[in-house]
Design a protein around this motif. Sequence first.
Motif, short mmCIF file in Angstrom:
data_model
loop_
_atom_site.label_atom_id
_atom_site.label_comp_id
_atom_site.label_asym_id
_atom_site.label_seq_id
_atom_site.Cartn_x
_atom_site.Cartn_y
_atom_site.Cartn_z
N LYS A 1 -101.55 -0.28 3.82
CA LYS A 1 -100.43 -0.37 2.88
C LYS A 1 -99.32 0.56 3.37
O LYS A 1 -99.56 1.69 3.76
N SER A 2 -98.09 0.05 3.35
CA SER A 2 -96.98 0.90 3.78
C SER A 2 -96.63 1.90 2.69
O SER A 2 -96.67 1.57 1.50
N GLU A 3 -96.32 3.09 3.09
CA GLU A 3 -95.85 4.14 2.19
C GLU A 3 -94.37 4.34 2.46
O GLU A 3 -93.94 4.30 3.60
N ILE A 4 -93.60 4.56 1.40
CA ILE A 4 -92.16 4.76 1.54
C ILE A 4 -91.81 6.07 0.85
O ILE A 4 -92.26 6.35 -0.25
N GLU A 5 -90.99 6.88 1.54
CA GLU A 5 -90.51 8.13 0.93
C GLU A 5 -89.10 8.39 1.42
O GLU A 5 -88.64 7.80 2.40
N GLY A 6 -88.42 9.29 0.74
CA GLY A 6 -87.06 9.63 1.13
C GLY A 6 -87.00 10.28 2.49
O GLY A 6 -87.85 11.10 2.83
N GLY A 7 -86.00 9.92 3.27
CA GLY A 7 -85.77 10.55 4.56
C GLY A 7 -84.88 11.77 4.41
O GLY A 7 -84.55 12.18 3.29
N ILE A 8 -84.47 12.34 5.53
CA ILE A 8 -83.65 13.55 5.48
C ILE A 8 -82.18 13.28 5.73
O ILE A 8 -81.35 14.15 5.49
N ASN A 9 -81.83 12.10 6.20
CA ASN A 9 -80.46 11.82 6.60
C ASN A 9 -79.67 11.06 5.55
O ASN A 9 -80.15 10.09 4.97
N ILE A 10 -78.45 11.52 5.32
CA ILE A 10 -77.48 10.85 4.47
C ILE A 10 -76.24 10.67 5.34
O ILE A 10 -75.74 11.64 5.92
N ALA A 11 -75.76 9.45 5.46
CA ALA A 11 -74.55 9.20 6.25
C ALA A 11 -73.40 8.88 5.32
O ALA A 11 -73.54 8.08 4.40
N MET A 12 -72.28 9.54 5.56
CA MET A 12 -71.05 9.22 4.83
C MET A 12 -70.12 8.56 5.83
O MET A 12 -69.67 9.19 6.79
N LYS A 13 -69.88 7.28 5.65
CA LYS A 13 -68.97 6.53 6.51
C LYS A 13 -67.58 6.68 5.91
O LYS A 13 -67.34 6.25 4.78
N VAL A 14 -66.66 7.30 6.66
CA VAL A 14 -65.35 7.68 6.12
C VAL A 14 -64.25 7.00 6.93
O VAL A 14 -64.25 7.05 8.16
#
Length: 120
Positions: A2-15
């Motif tokens: 079963k795949s597990e999903i969790e939050g990653g560390i990267n947030i990208a702001m495309k400006v």
Amino acid sequence: MKSEIEGGINIAMKVPSHQYEAVVSFYRDVVKLPTFDAKAPAIGFVLGPNRLWIDEAPNYTQAEIWLELFTNDHKAALTHLEAGGAIRCDQIEDLGEGFRGGWIMNPANVVHMVRTPDAW
């Protein structure tokens, strides 16, 4: 498996280009977040346990936030997310040959990179 999903560390702001320097200056000079340039030309900021990447997006008219999800099985996770209403959008940005992941949009059109990190 079963795949597990969790939050990653990267947030990208495309400006958009016309706002890029002001946004970088805001986080660097006003908020005074620590910077790093591991993925130049994108400028990264330490945002607590996360990394905020400011990417110049010349063809954009407004900023967008893109999030990252980690999984132990990116193919199963992408299939699961798509079955749950996510929209696959792999054409949005090339991740390169052999990258273990892909792109989805949630029902509000927020882009998410879903990937298996090297450590998994």
